[in-house]
Design a protein around this motif. Sequence first.
Motif, PDB file in Angstrom:
ATOM      1  N   ASN A  14       0.748  -1.399   0.276  1.00  0.00           N
ATOM      2  CA  ASN A  14      -0.178   0.118   0.058  1.00  0.00           C
ATOM      3  C   ASN A  14       0.852   1.184  -0.183  1.00  0.00           C
ATOM      4  OD1 ASN A  14      -2.929  -0.532   0.398  1.00  0.00           O
ATOM      5  ND2 ASN A  14      -1.814  -2.244   1.599  1.00  0.00           N
ATOM      6  N   VAL A  15       1.648   1.029   0.402  1.00  0.00           N
ATOM      7  CA  VAL A  15       2.625   2.086   0.665  1.00  0.00           C
ATOM      8  C   VAL A  15       3.138   2.802  -1.067  1.00  0.00           C
ATOM      9  CG1 VAL A  15       4.934   3.145   1.065  1.00  0.00           C
ATOM     10  CG2 VAL A  15       3.889   2.047   2.808  1.00  0.00           C
TER      11      VAL A  15
ATOM     12  N   GLY B  81       0.097   8.248   1.469  1.00  0.00           N
ATOM     13  CA  GLY B  81       0.312   6.278   1.140  1.00  0.00           C
ATOM     14  C   GLY B  81       0.845   5.605   2.228  1.00  0.00           C
ATOM     15  N   ILE B  82       1.705   6.191   3.749  1.00  0.00           N
ATOM     16  CA  ILE B  82       2.160   5.729   4.918  1.00  0.00           C
ATOM     17  C   ILE B  82       0.803   5.930   5.668  1.00  0.00           C
ATOM     18  CG2 ILE B  82       3.561   5.564   6.704  1.00  0.00           C
ATOM     19  CD1 ILE B  82       5.473   6.856   4.833  1.00  0.00           C
ATOM     20  N   LEU B  83      -0.312   6.709   5.547  1.00  0.00           N
ATOM     21  CA  LEU B  83      -1.380   6.969   6.745  1.00  0.00           C
ATOM     22  C   LEU B  83      -1.679   5.887   6.371  1.00  0.00           C
ATOM     23  CD1 LEU B  83      -1.712  10.832   7.380  1.00  0.00           C
ATOM     24  CD2 LEU B  83      -0.190   8.786   9.012  1.00  0.00           C
ATOM     25  N   ASN B  84      -2.118   5.801   4.754  1.00  0.00           N
ATOM     26  CA  ASN B  84      -3.294   4.690   4.564  1.00  0.00           C
ATOM     27  C   ASN B  84      -2.752   3.068   4.408  1.00  0.00           C
ATOM     28  OD1 ASN B  84      -5.436   3.872   2.212  1.00  0.00           O
ATOM     29  ND2 ASN B  84      -3.900   2.627   0.847  1.00  0.00           N
ATOM     30  N   ALA B  85      -1.171   2.994   4.224  1.00  0.00           N
ATOM     31  CA  ALA B  85      -0.536   1.947   4.931  1.00  0.00           C
ATOM     32  C   ALA B  85      -0.902   0.969   6.104  1.00  0.00           C
ATOM     33  CB  ALA B  85       0.424   1.538   4.162  1.00  0.00           C
ATOM     34  N   THR B  86      -0.732   2.423   6.962  1.00  0.00           N
ATOM     35  CA  THR B  86      -0.660   2.288   8.913  1.00  0.00           C
ATOM     36  C   THR B  86      -2.550   1.870   8.354  1.00  0.00           C
ATOM     37  OG1 THR B  86       0.906   3.470   8.511  1.00  0.00           O
ATOM     38  CG2 THR B  86      -0.214   3.085  10.713  1.00  0.00           C
TER      39      THR B  86
ATOM     40  N   SER C 223      -2.986  -1.902   7.927  1.00  0.00           N
ATOM     41  CA  SER C 223      -2.727  -2.869   8.793  1.00  0.00           C
ATOM     42  C   SER C 223      -2.745  -2.710   9.969  1.00  0.00           C
ATOM     43  CB  SER C 223      -1.240  -2.380   9.039  1.00  0.00           C
ATOM     44  OG  SER C 223      -0.672  -1.735   7.647  1.00  0.00           O
ATOM     45  N   CYS C 224      -3.561  -1.362  10.216  1.00  0.00           N
ATOM     46  CA  CYS C 224      -4.451  -1.532  11.688  1.00  0.00           C
ATOM     47  C   CYS C 224      -5.423  -2.687  11.416  1.00  0.00           C
ATOM     48  CB  CYS C 224      -4.815  -0.395  12.724  1.00  0.00           C
ATOM     49  SG  CYS C 224      -3.245   0.767  13.068  1.00  0.00           S
ATOM     50  N   ARG C 225      -5.726  -2.032  10.911  1.00  0.00           N
ATOM     51  CA  ARG C 225      -7.248  -3.057  10.405  1.00  0.00           C
ATOM     52  C   ARG C 225      -7.133  -5.094  11.110  1.00  0.00           C
ATOM     53  NH1 ARG C 225     -11.123  -1.240   5.338  1.00  0.00           N
ATOM     54  NH2 ARG C 225     -11.774   0.358   6.657  1.00  0.00           N
ATOM     55  N   LEU C 226      -6.426  -4.970  10.352  1.00  0.00           N
ATOM     56  CA  LEU C 226      -6.270  -6.245  10.026  1.00  0.00           C
ATOM     57  C   LEU C 226      -5.056  -7.081  11.049  1.00  0.00           C
ATOM     58  CD1 LEU C 226      -5.669  -8.703   8.272  1.00  0.00           C
ATOM     59  CD2 LEU C 226      -3.254  -8.122   7.390  1.00  0.00           C
TER      60      LEU C 226
END
Length: 262
Positions: A84-85, A105-110, A113-116
């Motif tokens: 996602n980054v 992009g980093i915020l979206n990837a984070t 990941s938190c959702r997972l």
Amino acid sequence: MLKDVTFGQYYPTSSFVHKMDPRSKLLILIAYIVAVFLASSFIDLGVVFVFLCLAVIFSAVPPLMVLKSIRAIIFLIAFTFILNVFFYTKKEGDTVLFWVVTVEGILNATFLSCRLILLVTGCSILTLTTTPVSLTDGIESLLKPLNLVKFPVHELALIMSIALRFIPTLANETDRIISAQKARGADFESGNIIRRIKAIIPILIPLLVSAFRRADELGDAMDARCYSGSKTRTKYKKLKYGFRDLIGVLSVAALITAVAML
């Protein structure tokens, strides 16, 4: 190590969550998953995280044991984050750090990941607080209306319960096989990716043989006990809803409401 995998294990204790009806816990888990996917910001995920923390507290399960469930998906979390980054669709006004990497992009990837992580830990609480037998009874009871269309509800519930029960068993078996192969000089950590994939073959073959052997022994044990599926089968313990289930359902309803409003 694989023996530390907690998904599918049951933590025996007497707690508020343990005493809840398995049907309520299944419905609460489904609603929890819906809330996780409805979350569209870190504030929403924070609300879900607070609900998860309360569930851990009322389940009396050690927090470290719940966190161990993340070990099995560390690679998936890292892969999701990196993907996602670097493949985030850049929009006008985004802050570029270097190359195609942006702050957004980093915020979206984070966020993903938190959702997972929240999804996996939430599911692990269900298996840690519910025995396979209770889980089977709960699934069968919830899917009972499908019997009207001749759907094998009992058999499906039994298959799911056995699959959950054998996750830690097969994990321990895999760990034992790896230790035995290392004692014979096998190397699973050096070399390129192709060599590492080839090194897995000596693990998969005995693992598959062991899995089929356990399945055959389980089938013989069920035949020896005259198991005949759902036909003329009665329940030793009758499932009953209580005040704990009402509190749980109201709590998860409040969670979904809060996430939707935020």
